[in-house]
Design an enzyme around this catalytic site. Structure first.
Site, PDB file in Angstrom:
ATOM      1  N   TRP B 381       0.823  -1.216   0.000  1.00 14.31           N
ATOM      2  CA  TRP B 381       0.000   0.000   0.000  1.00 14.31           C
ATOM      3  C   TRP B 381       0.851   1.258   0.000  1.00 14.31           C
ATOM      4  CZ3 TRP B 381      -1.591   2.687   4.972  1.00 14.31           C
ATOM      5  CH2 TRP B 381      -0.653   2.464   5.982  1.00 14.31           C
ATOM      6  N   GLU B 510       0.573  -2.632  12.911  1.00 11.39           N
ATOM      7  CA  GLU B 510       0.725  -4.076  13.028  1.00 11.39           C
ATOM      8  C   GLU B 510       1.017  -4.531  14.457  1.00 11.39           C
ATOM      9  OE1 GLU B 510       3.566  -4.962   9.958  1.00 11.39           O
ATOM     10  OE2 GLU B 510       2.081  -4.700   8.366  1.00 11.39           O
ATOM     11  N   LYS B 622       2.631   0.657  16.490  1.00 15.50           N
ATOM     12  CA  LYS B 622       3.862   0.557  15.701  1.00 15.50           C
ATOM     13  C   LYS B 622       4.036   1.772  14.812  1.00 15.50           C
ATOM     14  CE  LYS B 622       6.043  -2.501  12.272  1.00 15.50           C
ATOM     15  NZ  LYS B 622       5.701  -3.491  11.237  1.00 15.50           N
ATOM     16  N   GLN B 623       2.937   2.232  14.254  1.00 16.36           N
ATOM     17  CA  GLN B 623       3.038   3.265  13.231  1.00 16.36           C
ATOM     18  C   GLN B 623       1.718   4.017  13.135  1.00 16.36           C
ATOM     19  OE1 GLN B 623       3.169  -0.276  10.497  1.00 16.36           O
ATOM     20  NE2 GLN B 623       2.602   1.313   9.048  1.00 16.36           N
TER      21      GLN B 623
END
Lengths: 796, 796
Positions: B381, B510, B622-623
């Protein structure tokens, strides 16, 4: 939900006979199933019920419990802490093969003209028998009688008595008795014909490497070593021969094969009697030479004793077993034949549980026993939750052995806890050598409940046998480390009023994975924590020295016990006020209900037809989960609550696991759905005899077999033993007139005979036992039966 | 949370120079990183920045986009619908090698006495240059000058100009120009030195099988075929040579290798000029013979044109690129050198984005471009969310190519939806050939948001370029199938007042997988559904025939559009009333907050040091996930809401993914944390130049490079383009005096120059453009700059 009716094997393959499983004709299309059903084992050696000729065969196999190959698990996408070492139970050299040639014509079942054929498994004698009369193309009639056993008494020994008689003519007869290891297709992780969804895969290289072999006179010994796990194996055969016919004998061996050839000038009507003795020894330390010597000694002893001695000791072992373990039913006249089939099936179940555990000694209980390589021969929670209750109440020594085996894994469980970023100990979800072998954590490692299951089994063992020595030695240490794991895993949640929550866990139901506050896990963990607290408190008071030693060994601090107490007391129990039911886990009711109406029968089990994510986002249950909690810890739920929960969850439960039906039966029974309970129990009891899962080829479902006992004794018998207190509230299905079983309780022996209107309790041995009958206390004295009236709860 | 400061590569390895990346001395300890940074590519051919000598090398590699080997993904425990076909981008024969011998002495950097050394990547000219003066052990001084390029204009062509001069003495010089494929260690899925957590693994057998090869005069052509994916490859080299010195030339080839040897009697001071042309062609259909012929033609043309022509066209391509794409900064005097480094880093980022996409033509964008084999060369993506915005605004043709590539995967996406038990189309989370290659569904297939990401990118492309032809042809069909997937995946939940819920999905983060109602997924799916509804409604009105054709092709029913509208309208948006913040997903706040205080720096990234289950049961991100939603669909959140959400979530975000910092920067900027925004932006911009992730050896982080542009233009530039309406609300970091960039908007060209107190908008080309400056409308006419006052929001 009851959606699968018994289907597969036709009734005629095992005409009812309460102590035997009889096959009246050669039925090649059920080869794989019959190999499983006819498997013999003593929990150490297992031999599938293949024909002596070695051919035709669906899937041959001799297994040794705990004899496995290890391999590095390779993940297409790896992550930290994933299980690293796969383990697979191996085929070992097949020693059962006896090939027969008459006039140089090989006896081969599929093409032979059979004048008579009968195979039977005899569960009283503990042998697999076959009688055949074969008419050769030349018109000679040959009688072949064989009897096979794997000795319960002699752990390393199996034997075959093989008798051939040329009935109506003389004939040159050759009998080739073999021992043979086939690297391709039997010793390997084979995919061939496996129907199990988590099927065993192939090894790239042969794993059993030949070491020395020897052939002397009538004896052959092979030795092997596994490539990676470095286990040594010796397999040997020896023979005695009796006949008045002239004979010559030759033997030879190379690497993977050995044979002894008996060439006989057979005379009409004169029997040729051959006895074959088979022995297996394995070791993680000993050399091939040493193992070979051990085999020699075993064979020396066997030959000296003779076959009859083996059958006598086998019978005597089983007499004792059945006296303690049998469950007897008596039916109403209109359903006699069905009831006989059930009686047969119950015994078949108990017999296979015995076969799976009897001489496991320091080893575990593979999910399929030693009847097939399904689930790679791994040990699961099946042991404690499905099989241990039966053993505790009938064969407490075997139960203790299994507990000791779990204790032997404690150090590896400590390592595993570290690997998954936790303290304490985490027992492996599936294993042979103690290392976690589950390569799909969502339905593996995340089943932290394994810790609580083991402790639950241990608690029951201690309470019913009274073995506090085990509790205070091995048990207490296991309690400390398991309680630590739970305390470290969970947390007191501000958002749940400070209650103790367990997140990202998977319960028994593998159709809902990595969830928060799985009710089963929470209540089982609570029990685990409580038992740790009470045991350590007792120990501290009763044996302060032992307590101190243990505290030093484990680094235990007293504050930990306080913590565990607090966690247990404040354990979060998910409940939905609106529906008035417990939640299987936090978000369960947020999901859509599975569209059962539009799911055709051939889409079950769902896991073989839908992506896991699709399954996970629906209200659908693979196997008893909340129901299991309501059975194991039934004293934490009111009857009304159980009814409501059952009504909601049972309708969502597909029973796609063989661990489900027995539990559903027990709970259905308790909440008053007696007909449904009967249907579920029937499913559990005939799981393999009717191949309900469609994968009986891969081995017996030992857990369901232990569950068959539970659905009789806990289900219809209404036994409950919360915290060691024995109570009965029986409910007999209308088809039965009487249900009878015996229970060993704290070294006393209780006989229970249930009829529709009364129950007779008899303490056969012991100094006195208190129990509750439908909530009324009964005190039993040895030898004095008490008959109590049975008030029937209304069936729903 | 900003926890990692730039650490790794010392500044001196790239002394600042706004258009060049200069290495002033040979630095063997950063070999791998420099190979990545100095990689040249045109989006079809990629060549790591290895030395011409071929040695020393950290990890050599020439790659062809879309040239991969496929392999069956083997799961240790498989389940229904798991991705089946793995794909790995392959090394192809390395054609860059030119070995040099003087007096039969090999030139070898690690031991050579270097009187001069300089390497530089020139981002204006598009070449990698090296100048060396080597003093041989015999005291001869040899000048070696090389210039390498991978042509933007000629997709299949690369070239090296190689000039050697013996400065102070005559010498026999041998130049061996090679093309070579190394089956072990380069063509294989190698683990050697890979630092990426999802590292590329080894193939068991060699995958590139040699076919015909030829060597004629100064030309060598090799052909290969992949074992399983059956792709054909031809790689060829040819040379021109110019020198006044006597020379002999020999060439030869076998299977995997070919070389042309130039033996020159070099005279002092007389330069030897060699030009090497390299060509690569791949095909899934053509024969080796045909591919060889294509290579011949490419080499014929190259030799005819000559090197200078190549450099001229390269320069002209880049002039055009930079005119449209450059982002310029001007700093306050006290931070000049730092600002220069940032200017260099921004250009380095944009240059690599160009290199990754320029001539991809019908292919995708690998996560690392063609600079290394990290993430196996898969397309993610990253394309639509991180790289496409830059391309849309500066190089719309490249953006369209990437969109067309996605459309080409639609049929496979339809199949994939079926495989995961859904209708519509599900684009693969990671792929080369269109088949899902993610072998860990929790952080792969479960990221259904890929569908909405692609549609989001497509919508932006259509709105900013005005390309409604694409929308009505390819776009509409993609909209139908993606909307179907969402509608089938979700459900109207009674428990949430009939709102539309999406369960068991994974968002961008994630560290929280398989959750219910991930806010990012829900709002992106909502946007996808809405765009499907509006596009199809428009199409039906404006082009009823096309609409009908499409409805027939896709089996579309009008009721579906109504359904999608209802699902979009009733989309559930998780919000916590108590804290007044949005929920990243349903249960996010139920988790424990990660113990950041006791997590030392060396335990990041967490995924390399904790079991996934341990991570999943904590509040840790995580992000950018919710933050990303607030950026992409910022018009769905009030500024106040963004502030609250940012304050809560940013503190929990480790930035363990390279996709995070740029987004955190943009949102920090918007909500007023300008210093933090500056620090995040710096991280995103120097991600590879400072090797912040520690894995730059495996390739450049192309997404972060696209993100660098976004943090400049969307972040400090304050661009927003909701539904295609252009607005600016700039916030300049205090270190900058001026920020300048250009944007192509519906075939008009806008220049934006931001200073602390004002912004100047200039429409360079076009008929007129309306935009908003800090909520005030501005209408621009071409050639007439408008300067608007900048009201500064207070920094927090």
């Amino acid at each position: 939900m009851l959606h699968r009716q018994p289907v597969n094997l036709p009734q005629y393959t095992y005409p009812c006979c309460p102590w035997q499983l009889i096959e009246k004709q050669y039925t090649p299309h059920f080869l794989g199933q019959m190999e499983t059903l006819y498997a013999l084992s003593n929990g150490y050696i297992g031999m599938r019920g293949c024909f002596e000729e070695g051919d035709p065969v669906h899937h041959s196999g001799t297994f040794i419990n705990g004899f496995y190959e290890s391999w590095p698990i390779v993940y297409p996408e790896e992550a930290y802490g994933f299980a690293k070492v796969g383990q697979t139970m191996l085929h070992v050299p097949d020693s059962t093969i006896i090939k027969l040639y008459v006039d140089d014509e090989a006896f081969y079942l599929p093409t032979a003209n059979l004048l008579h054929y009968e195979r039977s498994l005899d569960m009283q004698i503990g042998t697999l028998n076959r009688e055949i009369i074969w008419e050769t193309p030349a018109g000679k009639q040959i009688s072949i009688k064989s009897q096979r056993l794997v000795s319960f008494k002699h752990r390393h020994l199996a034997a075959i008595s093989y008798e051939v008689t040329a009935i109506n003519a003389d004939a040159p007869i050759e009998i080739v008795s073999k021992i043979h290891y086939e690297p391709k297709g039997s010793g390997n992780r084979q995919s061939a014909n496996y129907e199990d969804p988590r099927r065993t895969k192939e090894f790239a290289q042969r794993v059993l490497l030949p070491r020395m072999c020897s052939a002397e006179e009538r004896r052959v010994i092979l030795t092997h070593k596994t490539r990676s796990s470095e286990l040594t194996l010796a397999s040997g055969i020896d023979h005695t021969f009796a006949s008045e016919c002239p004979i010559s004998i030759n033997s030879e061996c190379i690497a993977d094969s050995g044979e002894v050839v008996f060439s006989v000038a057979a005379q009409a009507g004169v029997p040729i009697r051959l006895t074959k003795y088979m022995t297996y020894h394995t070791s993680s330390r000993a050399s091939a030479q040493e193992m070979s010597t051990r085999s020699q000694r075993s064979l020396d002893r066997a030959v000296k004793k003779g076959f009859e001695d083996l059958t006598l000791s086998q019978r005597s072992y089983l007499d004792d077993f059945w006296a303690r373990s049998d469950v007897q039913i008596e039916s109403e006249p209109d359903v006699t034949s069905q009831a006989e089939a059930v009686q047969q099936a119950i015994r078949f179940s108990l017999f296979h549980v015995l076969q799976a555990t009897s001489r496991a000694d320091g080893l575990g209980l593979p999910a399929k026993g030693l009847t097939g390589r399904g689930y790679e021969g791994h040990y699961f929670w099946d042991t404690e939750i499905y099989v241990l209750p039966f053993l505790i109440y009938t064969n407490p020594r075997l139960a203790q052995n299994l507990m000791r085996f779990r204790y032997s894994l404690l150090d590896k469980a400590r390592e595993r806890a570290k690997a998954v970023s936790q303290t304490g100990a985490l027992f492996p979800w599936r294993t042979i050598n103690g290392e976690e072998a589950s390569a799909y954590y969502a339905a593996g490692t995340a089943q932290y409940h394994i810790n609580a299951d083991i402790i639950f089994g241990m608690k029951k063992y201690v309470e019913i046998t009274g073995d506090r020595a085990f509790l205070y030695r091995e048990g207490a240490e296991m309690l400390i480390e398991t309680a630590r794991l739970w305390y470290d895993l969970g947390f007191f949640s501000d958002r749940e009023n400070g209650q103790f929550c367990l997140h990202s866990v998977t319960g028994p139901d593998e159709y809902n994975t990595v969830v928060n506050n799985n009710l089963y896990t929470n209540v089982m963990a609570q029990e685990n924590l409580r038992y740790a607290v009470s045991t350590l408190t007792d120990l501290q008071q009763s044996q302060p020295e032992r307590f101190n030693d243990l505290a030093i060994k484990t680094g235990l601090e007293l504050s930990e016990i306080t913590d565990w107490h607090r966690a247990a007391t404040q354990m979060y129990i998910p409940f939905d006020e609106k529906l008035g039911i417990h939640l299987q886990h936090d978000g369960f009711l947020d999901e859509q209900v599975w569209d059962f109406e539009n799911t055709p029968e051939d889409k079950y089990p769902l896991l073989l037809h839908f992506h896991p994510l699709f399954i996970y986002r629906h209200q659908v249950v693979k196997q008893a989960d909340l129901e299991l909690a309501m059975f194991l810890l039934g004293n934490k739920f009111s009857l009304e609550q159980k009814r409501k929960n059952f009504d909601y969850y049972d309708a969502l439960t597909t029973g796609d696991s063989s661990l489900s039906a027995c539990i559903q039966s027990i709970v259905a029974s308790e909440v008053g759905h007696l007909e449904l309970a009967t249907a579920y129990a029937f499913n559990a009891i005939v799981m393999d005899l009717r191949d309900l899962s469609g994968n009986s080829k891969d081995g017996c479902h030992i857990a369901s077999m232990g569950g068959a006992w539970m659905s009789a004794v806990y289900g219809f018998g209404g036994l409950r033993d919360y915290d060691g207190e024995i109570s009965f509230n029986p409910r007999l299905p209308k088809q039965l007139k009487c249900l009878h079983f015996s229970l060993a309780i704290r070294e006393q022996l209780l006989s229970v005979e249930i009829q529709h209107d009364q129950v007779t309790y008899l303490l056969k041995e012991g100094s006195g036992l208190d129990l509750k009958h439908q909530n009324k206390k009964i005190s039993l004295m040895a030898g004095s039966p008490v008959t109590a009236k049975l008030e029937l709860a209304p069936s729903l």
